[in-house]
Design an enzyme around this catalytic site. Structure first.
Site, PDB file in Angstrom:
ATOM      1  CB  ALA A  88      41.340  66.985  -0.834  1.00  7.84           C
TER       2      ALA A  88
ATOM      3  CG  ASP B 169      35.623  64.638  -9.408  1.00  9.28           C
ATOM      4  OD1 ASP B 169      34.443  64.323  -9.143  1.00  9.28           O
ATOM      5  OD2 ASP B 169      36.531  64.625  -8.561  1.00  9.28           O
TER       6      ASP B 169
ATOM      7  NE  ARG C  71      38.859  67.044   2.404  1.00 10.07           N
ATOM      8  CZ  ARG C  71      37.553  67.210   2.395  1.00 10.07           C
ATOM      9  NH1 ARG C  71      37.010  68.282   2.924  1.00 10.07           N
ATOM     10  NH2 ARG C  71      36.768  66.306   1.844  1.00 10.07           N
TER      11      ARG C  71
ATOM     12  CG  ASP D 253      36.133  59.629  -3.521  1.00  8.81           C
ATOM     13  OD1 ASP D 253      36.014  58.770  -4.419  1.00  8.81           O
ATOM     14  OD2 ASP D 253      35.262  60.481  -3.298  1.00  8.81           O
TER      15      ASP D 253
ATOM     16  CB  CYS E 184      22.530  38.011  15.706  1.00 11.95           C
ATOM     17  SG  CYS E 184      24.200  37.489  16.161  1.00 11.95           S
TER      18      CYS E 184
END
Length: 1099
Positions: free
Chosen positions: A521, A547, A558, A619, A675
């Site tokens: 984006a 990328d 977007r 990101d 837990c």
């Protein structure tokens, strides 16, 4: 994603989208010409043939869009004070809009889908606003412009190309905007607007309109029933302004978009006012004046009436309640307190009144506290200049600048109480020079702000801008004064930008060598901005983008350079091609490499040394930190930014002027103890964390372990014997269980497995837990064991009549069959037939056992407990496994299933939501729908186009400064913004920490260079001459020298590089010319001195 939570930096991770088939189709535009067609008949005609059509009527209106889209709806009512459409749209495409849904929610999205918007003025700002609204998925966008495309417009408008010059701006915009979202109806108006035409819209935006006309149209919108939201926005060079009027009474349904705060109650006093304490699990976020409701309170049951009560004052773990509880029952235990979010009514003034009485201006930069009133005056003066002379001031014209200053002075003198003390002629001169230009970074920033305001007007979600906002980035101008001839147009696409910055800076932009890391984006917006600015457009320049990701459907809402037909293609390649389409002169290279230590052969020393600027569009934090270290090492400016929903921030990392990105970090996010997740959950997040863990264990990790065993049983057995611990024992037990006791051969076996899992998870384990810790159990100190935040559980009884139980069985059995390669019958998705099959399963009766250990220690990191006979058990398990292996068919393998959140047909989220909700039911925790489960379990980061656009615009305003090269630290700005509030906070970057020694000083940006490949002795002497006594030298994690080790003295005459090869086993590839060592030093008084990294050059 936000790099930091503080106002000027930080760290939050943005996770990108994934998967899913595209619902969109590559659009075709047919054109149906009609002599007199109104909007109604146009829509009807479009719906009839089901294809896109382009209708042009007498009034110069055309419509392009798909009327069969999921955004179509009829009717417009809703919140009483605005024309909210609520329509009757079909379901939202969650694959496409998942990140946006995480910000807005379904109700807001439905209102957006029913909203009709007008945008008047299709220069750069209008195009940016339109892009953001089309991506968001409003019902329709009507573009209005009477002007034609000029070469000048190409500085700021990503839609236009040189081929569009001479065409009507609105008509030239339609096709490219339509490609962004086929579901939005896009139409045009190319003649003068009349007031009556505005009644077709919920919101109208004007980006290029005179003040007189704006007042006239605003009066109509303000008095219309219901009111029409009116926004006037202007970008003039490095100055911008917005005015909003959403009507006399506008109701904001959700002022900030945040989830209501909650607390787990520990005690409530019988007092007036009552004092409420909460468990110190997490700090309370309540504030004095908040309204809260109580639930599940035992003892003081009067508080469970659902009535909102007001908090008088709040502290981190307690608050005072404006309530007299003296006569209430005595508090015993339990209880949840939840904030009640209140609507807020805003009374907007029309523009006519607000001009004279603007009220409080929204401030963005506290160093410019007096700037908004001055800009309020400047924009009025510019409007009067244009109305008197019929043109904008000419860039570089002192005469025009003086004319504007005198007009501003006259308006100021007649302003009465609103008079500005200093009209700042120098600033007004800059304002006049750039007044005609629409700069892309300013258009991107204001496009984000205004786009968000439109969505607020249409939905009531988030607090509107009330009512004026002004901004300038005059610091972006070159530090050296410019001659008037430098502003002269060159008949190029950059003329508007040249009219503000001059031709010298334009040349620097064109010659720049940039590295953009990431093409999601942020990366798409950056590429668009850089292409329009002319960055890396000369023959000597290059922009490198990398990328390693591919395009997925959820990116399309977007990441606007991508289309549905690009799904599955490399992001960087598609984005680079789209950027070249915006500006054919751009020199760009697209790579698919992840930036990290493993790709230093690609991004080598020569690559980094050749760069002018690095822009992060990442990101994740680890990649950010790595790029930060590279920029620090090679002393390159790094422009950092991130978004999180409606929030965004930017951070400038400038060599020797600012601290680096990694200099300050948020504390790690608090994790729930193991837990708690496994036995004592008290919120849905715990249940979903457990569900995701079980999903991965059952369907990915265990099948992968099975395959590892089957690939090489003897090697696998040896590895397990060698490990010999509780974890190895547990793994072997799961593998044996999968291949023996729980091996599935038919789909009925899968149903049996799923039914028994249900019994194990939601009945047997709970019965054992309650047996071990009864409701009246006490801790070793005598306190009740089941006290807050623990919730006492209740086992579930399976019923095939309960659809949620049945849905769990369906998802679990289908995925189990997939893992075992078993065909899934058609009837598996038929509830009645599935119920019949489930009811055939024999479920053994369960008896709780004594002595079962259940982990309650919050610091425990594993549920496995070591045993002295682990080795013997492991041997026995291996023998059973080897026997089992002999009975398997040849080539038998399982199919591990990797969790994929964005494919709604794969049953992954069905199973995770089922696992979590059944567990929530055990503990009386409110359940969630599949979409909310996807956000939490899928760790989806909320993302919208508006905040992304704003962040990149702000960064590019800083890029002008970086490439100019003359700015000091006080000239740069870091920004934190929250479009939901709205809040804009700008500040100077923090300078780096300076270390001083003798007459020297250095910062984290310094690196000491030693040439000619010195010996260890020569390096120590070189440091000694600086008054530094080195006692330790290391390379990576290996120690090359330590003064405490006598044998290290034998190394004194060896070359440091040879020592690194010999001792640290360092491999130095041919592209590497130096070696980095870390040296620990003391001064003559034995004080440790933190010195820079030392680079030893040997080639």
């Amino acid at each position: 994603m936000l790099p930091r939570k503080r106002a000027v930096g930080g760290e939050v991770v943005e996770e990108d989208a994934s998967g899913g088939e595209s619902l969109l189709k590559k659009h075709r535009i047919g054109c149906v010409i009609s002599s007199s067609v109104d909007k109604t008949s146009t829509t009807a005609a479009t719906a009839e043939d089901g294809e896109k059509s382009c209708d042009v009527n007498k009034s110069g209106e055309s419509v392009i869009g798909n009327s069969n889209s999921s955004n179509q709806s009829s009717g417009s009512s809703g919140l009483a004070d605005m024309a909210f459409g609520n329509g009757n749209p079909t379901d939202i495409d969650e694959d496409l809009h998942s990140r946006q849904l995480a910000v807005y929610g379904r109700e807001t999205m439905r209102r957006l889908f029913a909203s009709n918007i007008l945008i008047s003025g299709m220069q750069g700002l209008g195009a940016e606003i339109a892009k953001n609204l089309v991506l968001a998925g409003v019902k329709s966008v009507t573009l209005h412009d009477q002007g034609v495309v000029e070469l000048w417009d190409l500085s700021s408008n990503f839609i236009f190309s040189e081929n569009d010059v001479g065409k009507n701006r609105a008509l030239a915009s339609v096709q490219k905007l339509q490609e962004l979202n086929n579901a939005v109806v896009i139409s045009t108006l190319t003649t003068e607007l009349t007031k009556e035409q505005l009644s077709d819209f919920q919101a109208v935006v004007f980006t290029d309109i005179s003040l007189e006309k704006a007042i006239e149209l605003n009066d109509y919108c303000h008095s219309h029933k219901p009111p029409i939201a009116f926004i006037r926005a202007e970008v003039r060079g490095l100055f911008g302004g917005v005015f909003c009027d959403f009507g006399p009474e506008f109701t904001v349904q959700d002022v900030d978009g945040e989830e209501p705060h909650t607390g787990i109650i520990a005690s409530i006093s019988n007092d007036n006012p009552a004092h409420v304490s909460c468990v110190d699990d997490e700090r309370l976020e309540f504030q004095g004046g908040d309204l809260v409701v109580f639930s599940e309170v035992k003892g003081m049951a009067e508080l469970n009436d659902g009535k909102p009560r007001r908090i008088k004052s709040a502290r981190p773990y307690s608050f005072t309640l404006d309530e007299d509880t003296t006569n209430f029952g005595t508090y015993e235990k339990g209880g949840i307190v939840t904030q009640v979010k209140q609507p807020k009514v805003l009374n907007f003034k029309p523009l006519r009144e607000a001009l004279k009485e603007p009220g409080d201006f929204l401030l963005s930069d506290f160093s410019k506290f007096d700037r908004p009133p001055l800009l309020h005056l400047a924009f009025q003066a510019l409007d009067k200049f244009i109305s008197e002379l019929g043109r904008f001031p000419v860039a570089g014209s002192e005469e025009d600048a003086q004319k504007l200053i005198s007009i501003a002075s006259a308006i100021n003198e007649s302003s009465g109480d609103g008079k500005v003390e200093d009209i700042n002629p120098k600033l007004l001169r800059h304002f006049a020079f750039g007044a005609r230009a629409v700069l892309n970074p300013m258009a991107a920033m204001f496009g984000g702000i205004v786009g968000q305001e439109v969505m607020k007007a249409c939905s009531g979600k988030f607090h509107p801008l009330f009512q004026f906002f002004y901004f300038d980035s005059v610091e972006s101008l070159p530090t050296e004064p410019l001659e008037p001839n430098e502003f002269r147009p060159l008949n190029s696409r950059y003329d508007a930008q040249i009219s503000v910055f001059g031709s010298k800076l334009q040349k620097k932009l064109e010659d720049a060598r940039l590295f953009v890391v990431g093409s999601g984006a942020l990366g798409c917006e950056f590429l668009k901005n850089l292409a329009l600015m002319g960055v890396s457009c000369s023959s000597e320049a290059k922009l490198t983008i990398t990328d390693d990701d591919v395009i997925e459907k959820s990116n399309l809402s977007r990441q606007f350079l991508f289309r549905d037909w690009n799904i599955g293609q490399a992001k960087s390649t598609v984005a680079a091609s789209a950027a070249v389409a915006i500006n054919p002169h751009l020199h760009i290279e697209a790579l698919q490499n992840r930036v990290g230590p493993e790709t230093e052969n690609v991004f080598d020393d020569a690559f980094w040394e050749n760069l002018n600027v690095v822009i992060n569009a990442l990101d994740n934090v680890n990649a950010r930190l790595y790029v930060d270290q590279r920029c620090l090492y090679f002393q390159k400016p790094l422009l950092e930014s991130g978004t999180l929903g409606a929030k965004c921030n930017t951070q400038m990392v400038i060599p020797h002027l600012t601290e680096n990105y990694g200099a300050s970090r948020d504390p790690p996010e608090k994790q729930a103890p193991m837990c708690t997740v496994h036995s004592f959950p008290h919120n849905i997040d715990h249940c979903l964390t457990w569900a995701r863990s079980e999903f991965e264990g059952l369907l990915e990790k265990t099948p992968a372990e099975v395959n590892a065993f089957l690939s090489d049983p003897s090697e696998y057995a040896a590895a397990m014997r060698n490990a010999g611990d509780a974890q190895a024992r547990d793994t072997l037990e799961r593998v044996l269980e999968c291949l023996d006791g729980e091996r599935c051969k038919t789909f009925q076996d899968c149903i049996t497995w799923a039914r028994l899992k249900f019994e194990d998870y939601y009945a047997n384990r709970l019965k054992q837990l309650i047996f071990t810790f009864p409701e009246d159990a006490a801790t070793s100190t005598g306190a009740p064991f089941w006290s807050a935040p623990k919730r006492f559980p209740h086992p579930l009884e399976f019923s095939s009549d309960d659809l949620s139980h049945l849905h769990f069985i369906m998802a679990a059995s289908i995925l189990r069959a997939e893992a075992f390669g078993i065909p899934i019958p058609d009837w598996a998705k038929n509830p009645r037939k599935l119920a019949e099959a489930v009811d055939q399963v024999m479920v053994p009766e369960f008896q709780p056992k004594k002595g079962v250990k259940i982990v309650t220690d919050e610091k425990a990191t594993s549920l496995s407990t070591a045993s002295i006979d682990d080795a013997a058990v492991i041997n026995e398990l291996i023998m059973k496994l080897e026997q089992c292996w002999k009975n398997l068919p040849p080539g038998f393998r399982l199919k591990p299933i990797q969790f994929e959140k964005d494919d709604d047909t794969n049953f992954h989220m069905d199973l995770i939501a089922g696992l979590a909700n059944m567990r929530a039911r055990n503990y009386s925790i409110p359940e969630v729908d599949k979409l909310k489960a996807k956000f939490i379990a899928g760790r989806i980061i909320p993302a919208i186009a508006t905040s992304t656009a704003m962040a990149t615009g702000l960064v590019c305003l800083e890029l002008y400064k970086v490439l100019d090269g003359g700015h000091k630290v006080e000239g740069y700005r870091n920004t934190f913004a929250n479009l939901a509030l709205p809040l804009f906070s700008m500040a100077e970057p923090v300078p780096p920490k300076v270390v001083k020694h003798r007459d020297m000083s250095w910062t984290v940006w310094d690196r000491w260079i030693v040439k000619d490949n010195p010996t260890l002795r020569e390096l120590l002497k070189w440091l000694e001459d600086k008054g530094l006594n080195a006692y330790s030298i290391s390379c990576g994690s290996c120690l090359l020298y330590n003064s405490m080790f006598p044998r290290h003295k034998d190394r004194m005459d060896k070359k440091v590089v040879d020592l690194a090869r010999e001792v640290a086993k360092v491999e130095l590839p041919p592209y590497r010319h130096h070696l980095d060592v870390v040296v620990a030093c003391e001064d003559d008084e034995d004080n440790d001195i933190d010195i820079p990294q030392i680079s030893i050059y040997f080639r």
